[in-house]
Design an enzyme around this catalytic site. Structure first.
Site, PDB file in Angstrom:
ATOM      1  N   GLY A  77      -4.395  -1.958   0.632  1.00 60.04           N
ATOM      2  CA  GLY A  77      -4.733  -3.273   0.091  1.00 60.04           C
ATOM      3  C   GLY A  77      -3.506  -4.156   0.172  1.00 60.04           C
ATOM      4  O   GLY A  77      -2.400  -3.720  -0.147  1.00 60.04           O
ATOM      5  N   LYS A 106       0.019  -5.105  -8.882  1.00 54.48           N
ATOM      6  CA  LYS A 106       1.446  -5.265  -8.571  1.00 54.48           C
ATOM      7  C   LYS A 106       1.782  -6.736  -8.324  1.00 54.48           C
ATOM      8  O   LYS A 106       2.782  -7.249  -8.815  1.00 54.48           O
ATOM      9  CB  LYS A 106       1.805  -4.456  -7.321  1.00 54.48           C
ATOM     10  CG  LYS A 106       1.733  -2.964  -7.476  1.00 54.48           C
ATOM     11  CD  LYS A 106       2.018  -2.304  -6.120  1.00 54.48           C
ATOM     12  CE  LYS A 106       1.936  -0.802  -6.166  1.00 54.48           C
ATOM     13  NZ  LYS A 106       2.197  -0.205  -4.830  1.00 54.48           N
ATOM     14  N   ALA A 124       1.351  -4.665  -1.830  1.00 52.39           N
ATOM     15  CA  ALA A 124       0.489  -3.750  -1.081  1.00 52.39           C
ATOM     16  C   ALA A 124       0.417  -2.413  -1.796  1.00 52.39           C
ATOM     17  O   ALA A 124       1.327  -2.037  -2.539  1.00 52.39           O
ATOM     18  CB  ALA A 124       1.025  -3.555   0.340  1.00 52.39           C
ATOM     19  N   ASP A 125      -0.688  -1.719  -1.574  1.00 53.94           N
ATOM     20  CA  ASP A 125      -0.828  -0.359  -2.081  1.00 53.94           C
ATOM     21  C   ASP A 125      -1.657   0.445  -1.084  1.00 53.94           C
ATOM     22  O   ASP A 125      -2.651  -0.046  -0.560  1.00 53.94           O
ATOM     23  CB  ASP A 125      -1.498  -0.328  -3.450  1.00 53.94           C
ATOM     24  CG  ASP A 125      -1.308   1.023  -4.113  1.00 53.94           C
ATOM     25  OD1 ASP A 125      -0.264   1.219  -4.752  1.00 53.94           O
ATOM     26  OD2 ASP A 125      -2.184   1.904  -3.957  1.00 53.94           O
ATOM     27  N   THR A 126      -1.216   1.678  -0.836  1.00 49.45           N
ATOM     28  CA  THR A 126      -1.877   2.537   0.140  1.00 49.45           C
ATOM     29  C   THR A 126      -2.525   3.724  -0.556  1.00 49.45           C
ATOM     30  O   THR A 126      -1.920   4.352  -1.427  1.00 49.45           O
ATOM     31  CB  THR A 126      -0.862   3.024   1.196  1.00 49.45           C
ATOM     32  OG1 THR A 126      -0.297   1.880   1.839  1.00 49.45           O
ATOM     33  CG2 THR A 126      -1.527   3.915   2.235  1.00 49.45           C
TER      34      THR A 126
END
EC number: 3.6.1.9
Length: 195
Positions: free
Chosen positions: A103, A50, A66-68
């Site tokens: 992240g 991203k 960010a990525d969850t």
């Protein structure tokens, strides 16, 4: 340098604004596809994907993405596609501990830094009617794991080990450290030892 948040998440926008960081939003539009099965590596990889997509469009900016990822044992739980699938997720999490990984990637001036936060979340044992009620609320449909801890979903949680804001999807300790490392003041300061 201007800060660009590579996320359309209203929760991430609210948390970043609370740090006193002026920013604009640009959603990457990158497909979140990966063969990675390890949840921590997957969260890092997707955050970087991203961030890189937006950094190409926002040169000269500090980009934060960010990525969850939610992991229940070896199973990764993404965003449920229906209330019925949300119920399946909640039954899987009921009375058990799962892991939430987020992240966070900060990209600026050709530099890429990524870090992953981890929080263990224990759900209380849920009654069937509670599961049905929560799934019917629709709150969990746009959230990894099928629940939002900052809303009705907080009633599902019995215990946390780690950072609350990580479960919301934006671990503020990591965000603060990485932004300051990129020269972005948080709450008006670059932190310890800053001039």
């Amino acid at each position: 340098m201007p800060v660009v948040l590579a996320s359309g998440s209203p929760r991430r926008r609210e948390l970043l604004a609370g740090l006193g960081v002026p920013f604009t939003v640009q959603v990457s539009g990158e497909p979140e596809d990966s063969r990675e099965a390890d949840p921590a590596r997957l969260a890092a990889e997707l955050a970087l994907l991203k961030g890189r997509a937006v950094a190409r469009m926002a040169q000269g900016s500090v980009v934060i993405a960010a990525d969850t990822v939610v992991a229940a044992g070896a199973e990764l739980l993404g965003k449920p596609e229906s209330a019925q699938e949300n119920e399946v997720f909640l039954r899987r999490l009921s009375g058990r501990t799962h892991e939430v990984y987020t992240g966070v990637a900060v990209l600026s001036g050709g530099s890429e830094v990524v870090e992953v936060a981890r929080t263990a979340v224990t759900f209380r044992a849920l009654l069937p009617d509670e599961i049905a009620f929560y799934a019917a609320s629709g709150e969990g449909l746009d959230k990894a794991g099928g629940y939002g801890i900052q809303g009705l979903g907080m009633a599902l949680v019995e215990r946390l080990e780690g950072e609350y804001s990580n479960v919301v999807g934006f671990p503020l300790s990591v965000v603060t450290r990485l932004l300051r490392g990129a020269g972005v003041p948080v709450w008006g300061t670059l932190g310890a030892g800053a001039e």
